[in-house]
Design a protein around this motif. Structure first.
Motif, PDB file in Angstrom:
ATOM      1  N   TYR A 230       3.457   1.525  13.958  1.00 20.10           N
ATOM      2  CA  TYR A 230       3.273   0.094  13.465  1.00 20.10           C
ATOM      3  C   TYR A 230       4.181  -0.754  14.216  1.00 20.10           C
ATOM      4  O   TYR A 230       4.104  -2.002  14.674  1.00 20.10           O
TER       5      TYR A 230
ATOM      6  N   ARG B 157       5.080  -6.454   7.324  1.00 22.90           N
ATOM      7  CA  ARG B 157       3.776  -5.112   6.887  1.00 22.90           C
ATOM      8  C   ARG B 157       4.865  -3.873   6.173  1.00 22.90           C
ATOM      9  O   ARG B 157       4.011  -2.813   5.902  1.00 22.90           O
TER      10      ARG B 157
ATOM     11  N   ASN C 260       5.149  -3.539   3.197  1.00 24.66           N
ATOM     12  CA  ASN C 260       4.416  -2.878   1.851  1.00 24.66           C
ATOM     13  C   ASN C 260       3.185  -2.156   2.493  1.00 24.66           C
ATOM     14  O   ASN C 260       2.905  -1.104   1.611  1.00 24.66           O
ATOM     15  N   ASP C 261       2.445  -2.442   3.223  1.00 22.61           N
ATOM     16  CA  ASP C 261       1.534  -1.736   3.824  1.00 22.61           C
ATOM     17  C   ASP C 261       1.761  -0.457   4.365  1.00 22.61           C
ATOM     18  O   ASP C 261       1.018   0.525   3.937  1.00 22.61           O
TER      19      ASP C 261
ATOM     20  N   VAL D 162       0.575   3.201   2.836  1.00 18.04           N
ATOM     21  CA  VAL D 162      -0.122   4.057   3.750  1.00 18.04           C
ATOM     22  C   VAL D 162       0.457   5.506   3.725  1.00 18.04           C
ATOM     23  O   VAL D 162      -0.069   6.658   3.691  1.00 18.04           O
TER      24      VAL D 162
ATOM     25  N   ASP E 103      -8.255   2.419   5.795  1.00 19.12           N
ATOM     26  CA  ASP E 103      -8.489   1.030   6.030  1.00 19.12           C
ATOM     27  C   ASP E 103      -9.811   0.899   5.739  1.00 19.12           C
ATOM     28  O   ASP E 103     -10.129  -0.468   4.900  1.00 19.12           O
TER      29      ASP E 103
ATOM     30  N   SER F 169     -10.112   0.771   1.491  1.00 18.83           N
ATOM     31  CA  SER F 169      -9.434  -0.044   0.850  1.00 18.83           C
ATOM     32  C   SER F 169      -9.934  -1.608   0.987  1.00 18.83           C
ATOM     33  O   SER F 169      -9.654  -2.274   0.259  1.00 18.83           O
TER      34      SER F 169
ATOM     35  N   VAL G 237      -5.287  -2.936   2.294  1.00 22.41           N
ATOM     36  CA  VAL G 237      -4.338  -2.356   3.267  1.00 22.41           C
ATOM     37  C   VAL G 237      -5.061  -2.454   4.874  1.00 22.41           C
ATOM     38  O   VAL G 237      -6.048  -2.007   5.212  1.00 22.41           O
TER      39      VAL G 237
END
Length: 127
Positions: A28, A40, A42-43, A47, A95, A98, A102
């Protein structure tokens, strides 16, 4: 195979799970760097929470802990590659399932494949 029966195998599993989470954070960060990385968190944590149980099952089922690190072979690296492929496909499924809750960009998925492969393979090679 009993993972909990051996302290060395448990240590290796915990190392691999830590590297799984670290690879996701690095992937990321490589894609978003400073511009959008902060939004990002929380994402990424969500994950990670979904990926760690899948990683545990993949690592144990592909036999990453059958041998010892000191004598890693091409078979061990092939099993690492299989595990990394399963986890990369899992990212795509997260991905897709969701439906936008997400967001896992394609660049993160590709980066994750290579970063995780390196983070799991290089320590075994150096040991």
């Amino acid at each position: 195979m009993r993972i909990l029966g051996s302290r060395n195998r448990l240590f290796a599993l915990s190392h691999d799970l830590f590297m799984t989470v670290a690879a996701l954070w690095l992937a990321y960060y490589m894609v978003f760097s400073d511009s959008g990385f902060g939004g990002r968190y929380n994402d990424i944590w969500l994950v990670c929470g979904l990926l760690v149980p899948v990683a545990t099952l993949a690592y144990v089922s592909f036999g990453l802990y059958d041998g010892i690190w000191r004598f890693s072979s091409l078979t061990d690296f092939r099993n690492i590659l299989k595990s990394v492929a399963v986890l990369t496909v899992s990212l795509v499924l997260v991905d897709f399932v969701s439906r936008g809750i997400v967001f896992v960009p394609r660049e993160v998925v590709v980066s994750y494949f290579f970063v995780l492969g390196l983070l799991l393979g290089v320590p075994r090679l150096l040991y």
